[in-house]
Enzyme design. Structure first.
Site, mmCIF file in Angstrom:
data_model
loop_
_atom_site.group_PDB
_atom_site.id
_atom_site.type_symbol
_atom_site.label_atom_id
_atom_site.label_comp_id
_atom_site.label_asym_id
_atom_site.label_seq_id
_atom_site.Cartn_x
_atom_site.Cartn_y
_atom_site.Cartn_z
ATOM 1 N N LYS A 1 27.345 23.926 45.051
ATOM 2 C CA LYS A 1 28.610 24.676 45.173
ATOM 3 C C LYS A 1 28.316 26.168 45.273
ATOM 4 O O LYS A 1 27.197 26.613 44.971
ATOM 5 C CB LYS A 1 29.508 24.374 43.978
ATOM 6 C CG LYS A 1 28.924 24.775 42.631
ATOM 7 C CD LYS A 1 29.719 24.190 41.477
ATOM 8 C CE LYS A 1 29.105 24.600 40.151
ATOM 9 N NZ LYS A 1 29.677 23.835 39.027
ATOM 10 N N TYR B 1 27.281 59.333 39.795
ATOM 11 C CA TYR B 1 28.687 59.497 39.395
ATOM 12 C C TYR B 1 28.808 59.618 37.883
ATOM 13 O O TYR B 1 28.116 58.928 37.125
ATOM 14 C CB TYR B 1 29.493 58.262 39.814
ATOM 15 C CG TYR B 1 29.858 58.216 41.277
ATOM 16 C CD1 TYR B 1 30.638 59.214 41.867
ATOM 17 C CD2 TYR B 1 29.453 57.146 42.061
ATOM 18 C CE1 TYR B 1 30.981 59.136 43.204
ATOM 19 C CE2 TYR B 1 29.799 57.057 43.398
ATOM 20 C CZ TYR B 1 30.566 58.060 43.960
ATOM 21 O OH TYR B 1 30.907 57.980 45.288
HETATM 22 C C1 LIG Z 1 28.638 23.239 38.306
HETATM 23 C C2 LIG Z 1 28.710 21.864 37.814
HETATM 24 C C3 LIG Z 1 27.544 21.167 37.500
HETATM 25 C C4 LIG Z 1 26.186 21.807 37.504
HETATM 26 O O1 LIG Z 1 26.029 22.599 36.353
HETATM 27 P P1 LIG Z 1 24.640 23.331 36.046
HETATM 28 O O2 LIG Z 1 24.819 23.874 34.692
HETATM 29 O O3 LIG Z 1 24.514 24.390 37.089
HETATM 30 O O4 LIG Z 1 23.585 22.300 36.174
HETATM 31 C C5 LIG Z 1 27.671 19.841 37.139
HETATM 32 N N1 LIG Z 1 28.878 19.242 37.072
HETATM 33 C C6 LIG Z 1 30.010 19.897 37.356
HETATM 34 C C7 LIG Z 1 31.325 19.179 37.255
HETATM 35 C C8 LIG Z 1 29.980 21.223 37.711
HETATM 36 O O5 LIG Z 1 31.105 21.881 37.972
#
Ligand SMILES: *Cc1c(COP(=O)(O)O)cnc(C)c1O
Length: 380
Positions: free
Chosen positions: A41, A264
């Site tokens: 993702k 800044y």
């Molecule tokens: C993002 C996500 C994962 C992966 O989590 P990590 O901590 O990056 O391994 C697994 N299951 C779901 C439902 C997620 O949203």
């Protein structure tokens, strides 16, 4: 702008070989019959989902998971043939699109299930069903199970391929909440099984739970962050190393007298005759403003401090103690000894956000057997 020389000198180099090695180290650590679901993702946590997915073969991973339907479609359209799971949520209108592209929907509640059941009046639909075992965010809660069971029973063309849940605090091994969640999940599974809903696939482990050895034989493990190497992690089957190296170059180097302001808000003043170098990177690239006067970069194998505010497009560093530093020197923002974990602590966040924060303005460079492939939003 398709060659490295024509590109801006600020870019992220992604080591696809290291990514593969990390995936293999994690896959080898799984118990008998368990398989990886690679979580890609948010553009593969900023690394580039399509390029990473091309390295994931069916012998390595069982599925790829994304959050958005769009992310899964991007992979399909790029020719990725592995099974895809959308963790969601997705809208009613997106369900058709998911089915047409052979994308498995992770159904996150009774309302979404009702939409999916509607779609299953006309065609076969396979889903994974998400249970809320205690996190309180997505998934079916225990009191909703009777209604969910009824809907599933009334929809013969709906097939539940998998059931899953998600942990709220698996990275804290001392927190008993993970065990409580597993207990709740097992109880809900038993209710579903009692009702004749007993799919072959189950998954609950994220990276933290997987590295803690909580994956059950035959289950899937949904692993994201560990594939990317937020910091070196050694487990029984090998060492996970960072995949992404974020680099830039010194574009301006000047000597300033003691007492001179930098940046800044004039939050930094030199206390000695100083050599201040200016880097073409800023918070618009994802170099967090909280790193102002609060981070180090790596140059010529030494560390140099960020001085003054991080601005939108520029960062200033003090290279007085890197005597041989010159314009054009490579500067590592993330990589060498500087891990995403380190930047995350300094900017009061987690490594996930450091990776996701590296913006689209930063080209991603993929090394392929001696040649380079650049993904840039400025490419024609
Ligand atoms: C993002 C996500 C994962 C992966 O989590 P990590 O901590 O990056 O391994 C697994 N299951 C779901 C439902 C997620 O949203």
């Amino acid at each position: 702008m398709s060659t490295l020389r024509e590109s801006r000198p600020t870019y992220a180099v992604i080591d696809l070989g290291q990514f593969e090695r990390n995936v293999d180290v994690i896959a080898r650590s799984l118990p008998e019959g368990a398989r990886l679901v690679a979580v890609l993702k948010a553009d593969g946590y900023g690394h580039g989902a399509v390029e990473l997915a091309k390295r994931l073969t069916a012998d390595r991973v069982a599925m790829i998971a994304t959050s958005l339907l769009e992310e899964a479609l991007e992979l399909r359209h790029a020719g990725i043939e592995l099974p895809l799971l959308v963790l969601g949520p997705i809208t009613r209108e997106q369900i058709r699109l998911a089915l047409d592209n052979r994308i498995t929907i992770g159904v996150i509640g009774p309302e979404e299930l009702a939409f999916v059941c509607d779609a299953a009046r006309e065609c076969d639909v396979a889903i994974h069903l998400k249970l809320d075992s205690g996190m309180g965010r997505m998934g079916v809660v225990e009191s909703e199970l009777p209604r969910v069971i009824e809907m599933i029973r009334a929809t013969p063309r709906l097939r539940i391929d998998g059931i899953y849940t998600h942990f709220a605090n698996a990275d804290d091994a001392a927190d008993p909440f993970t065990e409580i969640q597993i207990g709740n999940y097992d109880r809900m599974l038993a209710v579903l099984r009692e009702a004749g809903i007993d799919p072959p696939l189950h998954h609950f482990a994220n990276s933290a739970a997987t590295l803690r050895g909580l994956v059950r034989p035959g289950d899937f493990a949904r692993v994201g962050i560990a594939m990317y190497g937020p910091e070196p992690i050694t487990i029984a089957t090998g060492t996970i190393e960072p995949v992404l190296r974020w680099r830039t170059e010194i574009m301006r180097l000047k000597e300033l007298p003691a007492g001179h302001a930098v940046g800044y808000g004039t939050t930094f003043h030199t206390t000695r005759t100083s050599r201040i170098a200016t880097l073409p990177v800023g918070y618009a690239d994802g170099y967090d403003r909280l790193l102002s006067n609060n981070a180090e970069v790596s140059i010529r194998g030494k560390r140099a401090p960020v001085v003054g505010r991080v601005s939108m497009d520029l960062v200033t560093i003090d290279v007085t103690d890197v005597a041989d530093a010159v314009i054009g020197d490579e500067v590592i923002l993330l990589g060498d000894s500087i891990t995403a974990e380190e930047l995350a602590k300094r900017s009061q966040t987690i490594s996930y956000e450091v990776f996701c924060g590296i913006s689209a303005r930063v080209p991603r460079v993929y090394a392929e057997g001696g040649t380079f492939h650049i993904r840039s939003r400025f490419a024609e």
